[in-house]
Design a protein around this motif. Sequence first.
Motif, mmCIF file in Angstrom:
data_model
loop_
_atom_site.group_PDB
_atom_site.id
_atom_site.type_symbol
_atom_site.label_atom_id
_atom_site.label_comp_id
_atom_site.label_asym_id
_atom_site.label_seq_id
_atom_site.Cartn_x
_atom_site.Cartn_y
_atom_site.Cartn_z
ATOM 1 N N LYS A 43 0.837 -1.189 0.000
ATOM 2 C CA LYS A 43 0.000 0.000 0.000
ATOM 3 C C LYS A 43 0.884 1.257 0.000
ATOM 4 O O LYS A 43 0.636 2.222 -0.713
ATOM 5 N N ILE A 44 1.919 1.189 0.803
ATOM 6 C CA ILE A 44 2.801 2.345 0.923
ATOM 7 C C ILE A 44 3.590 2.587 -0.354
ATOM 8 O O ILE A 44 3.739 3.726 -0.812
ATOM 9 N N GLN A 45 4.066 1.497 -0.981
ATOM 10 C CA GLN A 45 4.833 1.670 -2.220
ATOM 11 C C GLN A 45 4.021 2.373 -3.301
ATOM 12 O O GLN A 45 4.581 3.031 -4.170
ATOM 13 N N LYS A 46 2.696 2.249 -3.240
ATOM 14 C CA LYS A 46 1.858 2.915 -4.241
ATOM 15 C C LYS A 46 1.747 4.416 -4.004
ATOM 16 O O LYS A 46 1.519 5.168 -4.943
ATOM 17 N N ILE A 47 1.872 4.832 -2.752
ATOM 18 C CA ILE A 47 1.693 6.273 -2.500
ATOM 19 C C ILE A 47 3.014 7.033 -2.426
ATOM 20 O O ILE A 47 3.013 8.250 -2.345
ATOM 21 N N ILE A 48 4.143 6.302 -2.467
ATOM 22 C CA ILE A 48 5.413 7.029 -2.433
ATOM 23 C C ILE A 48 6.148 6.925 -3.766
ATOM 24 O O ILE A 48 5.999 5.949 -4.501
ATOM 25 N N GLY A 49 6.910 7.951 -4.080
ATOM 26 C CA GLY A 49 7.807 7.936 -5.231
ATOM 27 C C GLY A 49 9.213 8.161 -4.704
ATOM 28 O O GLY A 49 9.410 8.985 -3.814
ATOM 29 N N LEU A 67 7.970 9.678 -10.549
ATOM 30 C CA LEU A 67 6.697 10.409 -10.591
ATOM 31 C C LEU A 67 5.618 9.755 -11.444
ATOM 32 O O LEU A 67 4.481 10.220 -11.478
ATOM 33 N N VAL A 68 5.974 8.666 -12.135
ATOM 34 C CA VAL A 68 5.051 8.066 -13.105
ATOM 35 C C VAL A 68 3.693 7.732 -12.479
ATOM 36 O O VAL A 68 2.652 7.989 -13.057
ATOM 37 N N HIS A 69 3.689 7.188 -11.274
ATOM 38 C CA HIS A 69 2.431 6.706 -10.676
ATOM 39 C C HIS A 69 1.742 7.738 -9.793
ATOM 40 O O HIS A 69 0.916 7.362 -8.953
ATOM 41 N N ASN A 70 2.080 9.034 -9.992
ATOM 42 C CA ASN A 70 1.397 10.097 -9.238
ATOM 43 C C ASN A 70 1.488 9.933 -7.723
ATOM 44 O O ASN A 70 0.458 9.944 -7.034
ATOM 45 N N PRO A 71 2.683 9.796 -7.180
ATOM 46 C CA PRO A 71 2.791 9.552 -5.739
ATOM 47 C C PRO A 71 2.335 10.743 -4.909
ATOM 48 O O PRO A 71 2.413 11.884 -5.364
ATOM 49 N N LYS A 72 1.879 10.447 -3.689
ATOM 50 C CA LYS A 72 1.457 11.511 -2.769
ATOM 51 C C LYS A 72 2.627 12.043 -1.951
ATOM 52 O O LYS A 72 2.577 13.135 -1.413
ATOM 53 N N ILE A 73 3.641 11.178 -1.828
ATOM 54 C CA ILE A 73 4.853 11.595 -1.109
ATOM 55 C C ILE A 73 6.047 11.300 -2.008
ATOM 56 O O ILE A 73 6.168 10.196 -2.543
ATOM 57 N N LEU A 74 6.905 12.277 -2.137
ATOM 58 C CA LEU A 74 8.052 12.131 -3.022
ATOM 59 C C LEU A 74 9.345 12.218 -2.215
ATOM 60 O O LEU A 74 9.568 13.212 -1.520
ATOM 61 N N PHE A 75 10.157 11.168 -2.298
ATOM 62 C CA PHE A 75 11.450 11.165 -1.625
ATOM 63 C C PHE A 75 12.531 11.450 -2.664
ATOM 64 O O PHE A 75 12.660 10.695 -3.642
ATOM 65 N N LEU A 76 13.282 12.511 -2.443
ATOM 66 C CA LEU A 76 14.318 12.908 -3.397
ATOM 67 C C LEU A 76 15.652 12.956 -2.668
ATOM 68 O O LEU A 76 15.877 13.836 -1.834
ATOM 69 N N ASP A 77 16.520 11.980 -2.944
ATOM 70 C CA ASP A 77 17.811 11.920 -2.250
ATOM 71 C C ASP A 77 18.890 12.525 -3.149
ATOM 72 O O ASP A 77 19.337 11.889 -4.100
ATOM 73 N N GLU A 78 19.290 13.736 -2.838
ATOM 74 C CA GLU A 78 20.258 14.505 -3.625
ATOM 75 C C GLU A 78 19.912 14.475 -5.119
ATOM 76 O O GLU A 78 20.717 14.055 -5.950
ATOM 77 N N PRO A 79 18.707 14.953 -5.461
ATOM 78 C CA PRO A 79 18.209 14.767 -6.828
ATOM 79 C C PRO A 79 18.918 15.584 -7.898
ATOM 80 O O PRO A 79 18.947 15.169 -9.050
ATOM 81 N N THR A 80 19.483 16.729 -7.524
ATOM 82 C CA THR A 80 19.971 17.628 -8.582
ATOM 83 C C THR A 80 21.475 17.541 -8.812
ATOM 84 O O THR A 80 22.025 18.322 -9.575
ATOM 85 N N THR A 124 3.595 15.815 -0.782
ATOM 86 C CA THR A 124 4.578 16.032 0.278
ATOM 87 C C THR A 124 5.969 15.737 -0.283
ATOM 88 O O THR A 124 6.163 14.720 -0.955
ATOM 89 N N VAL A 125 6.921 16.622 -0.030
ATOM 90 C CA VAL A 125 8.277 16.424 -0.558
ATOM 91 C C VAL A 125 9.250 16.205 0.601
ATOM 92 O O VAL A 125 9.275 16.986 1.557
ATOM 93 N N PHE A 126 10.027 15.130 0.488
ATOM 94 C CA PHE A 126 11.071 14.811 1.460
ATOM 95 C C PHE A 126 12.378 14.838 0.686
ATOM 96 O O PHE A 126 12.660 13.963 -0.111
ATOM 97 N N LEU A 127 13.160 15.884 0.935
ATOM 98 C CA LEU A 127 14.363 16.132 0.128
ATOM 99 C C LEU A 127 15.625 16.005 0.958
ATOM 100 O O LEU A 127 15.662 16.454 2.106
ATOM 101 N N THR A 128 16.674 15.422 0.385
ATOM 102 C CA THR A 128 18.006 15.617 0.954
ATOM 103 C C THR A 128 18.851 16.273 -0.133
ATOM 104 O O THR A 128 18.695 15.966 -1.315
ATOM 105 N N THR A 129 19.677 17.207 0.276
ATOM 106 C CA THR A 129 20.535 17.879 -0.709
ATOM 107 C C THR A 129 21.697 18.548 0.008
ATOM 108 O O THR A 129 21.612 18.823 1.204
ATOM 109 N N GLN A 130 22.761 18.784 -0.729
ATOM 110 C CA GLN A 130 23.866 19.595 -0.192
ATOM 111 C C GLN A 130 23.781 21.014 -0.741
ATOM 112 O O GLN A 130 24.608 21.858 -0.414
ATOM 113 N N TYR A 131 22.800 21.284 -1.606
ATOM 114 C CA TYR A 131 22.646 22.644 -2.154
ATOM 115 C C TYR A 131 21.660 23.398 -1.269
ATOM 116 O O TYR A 131 20.452 23.342 -1.475
ATOM 117 N N LEU A 132 22.206 24.127 -0.311
ATOM 118 C CA LEU A 132 21.334 24.727 0.695
ATOM 119 C C LEU A 132 20.510 25.881 0.148
ATOM 120 O O LEU A 132 19.457 26.206 0.694
#
Length: 249
Positions: free
Chosen positions: A75-81, A151-164, A188-196
Amino acid sequence: MEAIIQIKNLCKTYSNGTEALKGISLEIQSGQFFALLGPNGAGKSTLVKIITTLISKDSGEFYIQGSNTETNSLKIQKIIGVASQENEIDPAETVENLMVFQGRLFGMSKKEAIERAGWLIEAFGLTNVKSQKAGILSGGNKRRLHCALALVHNPKILFLDEPTVGMDPVARSEFWKIIKGLNIKGVTVFLTTQYLEEVDKHASAMSLISEGQILYSGTISNFKTMVNGGNNSSLEESYLQYLEIISKQ
Ligand code: ADP
Ligand code: MG
């Protein structure tokens, strides 16, 4: 606002003895743009991998939208990207195929998957390379593809680990436009980044993690006020100042 992610006292020690997480507790509100900051090796990716069910925890609890991830991982895998830090993409497939396969994997019809893939390929500036095999893409295009796949499955929560990392300034700016647009729509966006400066510009809440422990959780403006009285300094300045203060303690 309701907490969409709740983490309580999470611990993880890798088999080689590295204590990556030493009792992490966090709450992220629905619709928030949250940034997890901290030096290399602090435990950010470990935390992201655990909450996205990619690796297991040792102890502690966490809930996504009130569901326990151990009993409800499907269930969770469907709502997260998830766009994880490493690019794990089949190098022999084309960009377009990978996008369509991803949609099919999440139960979309062929037509729906093709439409969604087409929209994301366009939005992420991948049109020129859509027939290329993923393995020969430039580093920046690989990151774009990786984020588009999440993003393909329209997630409600997006985890981005150093995306850029590795994206050029134009790609980065377009990337943030897409993510901001989704966040405005309630993702909801959950981001990690070194670009402050990205965090300063886009996020509202943050946590600072160091050596597997949370040192600060709260709004970005409160963090700045706490460190230097909120005298219009950038997050980067406050962050560096804070790390210097705690290194002397
Ligand atoms: P960050 O993402 O904040 O840079 P990580 O979560 O990747 O940090 O790593 C946290 C700590 O765990 C580091 O000391 C790292 O070397 C260690 N670590 C990460 N992955 C593994 C692994 N698979 N096996 C052993 N140690 C690991
Ligand atoms: Mg990491």
